[in-house]
Structure formats: C-alpha cells, structure tokens
Design a protein around this motif. Structure first.
Motif, PDB file in Angstrom:
ATOM      1  N   ASP A   1      49.094  52.619  35.116  1.00  0.00           N
ATOM      2  CA  ASP A   1      47.908  52.247  35.890  1.00  0.00           C
ATOM      3  C   ASP A   1      48.024  50.806  36.394  1.00  0.00           C
ATOM      4  OD1 ASP A   1      45.206  52.435  36.914  1.00  0.00           O
ATOM      5  OD2 ASP A   1      44.525  51.403  35.105  1.00  0.00           O
ATOM      6  N   GLN A   2      48.304  49.879  35.508  1.00  0.00           N
ATOM      7  CA  GLN A   2      48.419  48.464  35.884  1.00  0.00           C
ATOM      8  C   GLN A   2      49.547  48.248  36.883  1.00  0.00           C
ATOM      9  OE1 GLN A   2      48.893  46.350  32.188  1.00  0.00           O
ATOM     10  NE2 GLN A   2      46.702  46.382  31.730  1.00  0.00           N
ATOM     11  N   THR A   3      50.669  48.887  36.657  1.00  0.00           N
ATOM     12  CA  THR A   3      51.827  48.733  37.538  1.00  0.00           C
ATOM     13  C   THR A   3      51.519  49.221  38.953  1.00  0.00           C
ATOM     14  OG1 THR A   3      53.336  48.967  35.668  1.00  0.00           O
ATOM     15  CG2 THR A   3      54.254  49.377  37.854  1.00  0.00           C
ATOM     16  N   LEU A   4      50.868  50.373  39.064  1.00  0.00           N
ATOM     17  CA  LEU A   4      50.591  50.932  40.382  1.00  0.00           C
ATOM     18  C   LEU A   4      49.451  50.199  41.097  1.00  0.00           C
ATOM     19  CD1 LEU A   4      51.035  54.725  39.636  1.00  0.00           C
ATOM     20  CD2 LEU A   4      52.703  53.085  40.519  1.00  0.00           C
ATOM     21  N   ARG A   5      48.471  49.729  40.346  1.00  0.00           N
ATOM     22  CA  ARG A   5      47.375  48.976  40.966  1.00  0.00           C
ATOM     23  C   ARG A   5      47.851  47.643  41.547  1.00  0.00           C
ATOM     24  NH1 ARG A   5      42.295  51.184  40.083  1.00  0.00           N
ATOM     25  NH2 ARG A   5      42.291  52.777  38.470  1.00  0.00           N
ATOM     26  N   GLU A   6      48.925  47.083  40.973  1.00  0.00           N
ATOM     27  CA  GLU A   6      49.488  45.841  41.507  1.00  0.00           C
ATOM     28  C   GLU A   6      49.910  46.005  42.963  1.00  0.00           C
ATOM     29  OE1 GLU A   6      52.697  44.738  38.921  1.00  0.00           O
ATOM     30  OE2 GLU A   6      51.341  44.151  37.295  1.00  0.00           O
ATOM     31  N   SER A   7      50.255  47.222  43.358  1.00  0.00           N
ATOM     32  CA  SER A   7      50.651  47.503  44.741  1.00  0.00           C
ATOM     33  C   SER A   7      49.451  47.808  45.617  1.00  0.00           C
ATOM     34  CB  SER A   7      51.616  48.694  44.778  1.00  0.00           C
ATOM     35  OG  SER A   7      52.767  48.402  44.043  1.00  0.00           O
ATOM     36  N   GLY A   8      48.254  47.776  45.023  1.00  0.00           N
ATOM     37  CA  GLY A   8      47.038  48.042  45.785  1.00  0.00           C
ATOM     38  C   GLY A   8      46.657  49.502  45.870  1.00  0.00           C
ATOM     39  N   ASP A   9      47.323  50.336  45.089  1.00  0.00           N
ATOM     40  CA  ASP A   9      47.034  51.764  45.128  1.00  0.00           C
ATOM     41  C   ASP A   9      45.791  52.113  44.318  1.00  0.00           C
ATOM     42  OD1 ASP A   9      49.286  52.487  46.724  1.00  0.00           O
ATOM     43  OD2 ASP A   9      50.551  52.207  44.965  1.00  0.00           O
ATOM     44  N   ARG A  10      45.159  53.213  44.697  1.00  0.00           N
ATOM     45  CA  ARG A  10      44.038  53.772  43.943  1.00  0.00           C
ATOM     46  C   ARG A  10      44.654  54.691  42.896  1.00  0.00           C
ATOM     47  NH1 ARG A  10      39.637  58.033  46.373  1.00  0.00           N
ATOM     48  NH2 ARG A  10      38.258  58.066  44.578  1.00  0.00           N
ATOM     49  N   VAL A  11      44.348  54.424  41.633  1.00  0.00           N
ATOM     50  CA  VAL A  11      44.957  55.178  40.539  1.00  0.00           C
ATOM     51  C   VAL A  11      43.866  55.887  39.748  1.00  0.00           C
ATOM     52  CG1 VAL A  11      46.419  55.038  38.489  1.00  0.00           C
ATOM     53  CG2 VAL A  11      46.825  53.482  40.410  1.00  0.00           C
ATOM     54  N   LEU A  12      44.047  57.180  39.577  1.00  0.00           N
ATOM     55  CA  LEU A  12      43.139  57.996  38.778  1.00  0.00           C
ATOM     56  C   LEU A  12      43.924  58.519  37.585  1.00  0.00           C
ATOM     57  CD1 LEU A  12      41.715  59.937  41.830  1.00  0.00           C
ATOM     58  CD2 LEU A  12      40.643  58.012  40.664  1.00  0.00           C
TER      59      LEU A  12
END
Length: 118
Positions: A22-33
């Motif tokens: 979650d943290q890794t993908l949000r760093e790219s600005g993605d919406r993570v569910l």
C-alpha cells in the motif's frame, strides 16, 4: 512526465505485506484498495474500474476457481509470493513476482503492467 494515477486492488492475506505494498504504490500517486478476501476484491472490481490487481498467488490458489477467473477477467494480475510449484501462476496469464518480495521489483512490475495492460 508522470503517468496517470491508477486504481489498484491489493489482495494479500498478510497485514504487514498489505501495508508495505500500500505505502509503496501510494508513493506513485495511485489509488490503492486493500482486501484479504477474493470475493470482496471482486465486488470492488465490479463497482470500480480497476487498472491492476496485485494478488498473493497462494490466496488465489485457495479460492473458488470461478471467483479467480472473474478477477482475472476484470484486471491484469500481478501475482506476488510466487514460489516453485505455484500452480496458478504457471497456468494463467499475468506477471509473477517471486518470494521474497522486493519493493523495487514491485514498483517496476507495476509500472510495466500499467504501461502495457491499461
């Protein structure tokens, strides 16, 4: 120029792994569910446009095959925690990340999957 943010469903059983991804993908600005339940992940995918599913292959292997097929039909799958002998990853299309999971490999695989399958 950066890419358009994606909607990514992370289907993982382990809470610590969920949080790391979650943290890794949000760093790219993605919406993570986040989910640890394939049926719940499918319900999310049926309500929202999902760009990518990052799923623990072991969790999918234990799930109802019909639910797995549905998930595979709504989004490209990036399989995590793949070990030798993982049946599902060998049989289905998608990208596989071997265990142990490298966050750099995850970032690269997500970027490639979004570029090639969006």
């Amino acid at each position: 120029m950066g890419r358009t943010p994606a909607t990514i469903v992370v289907l993982q059983e382990n809470a610590a792994v969920q949080e790391l991804i979650d943290q890794t993908l949000r760093e790219s600005g993605d919406r993570v569910l986040i989910s640890n339940n394939p049926v719940e992940a499918l319900e999310l995918a049926n309500r929202l446009r999902i760009d990518l599913l990052v799923a623990d292959v072991g969790l999918l292997e234990q799930s109802d095959p019909h639910v797995v097929k549905e998930l595979q039909s709504v989004a490209y799958v990036l399989y995590t925690n793949v070990r030798d002998g993982s049946r599902l990853a060998q049989l289905e299309s998608g990208t596989t990340l071997r265990s142990p999971l490298s966050l750099e490999e995850l970032r690269e695989a997500v970027a490639a999957a979004l570029r090639d399958h969006r």
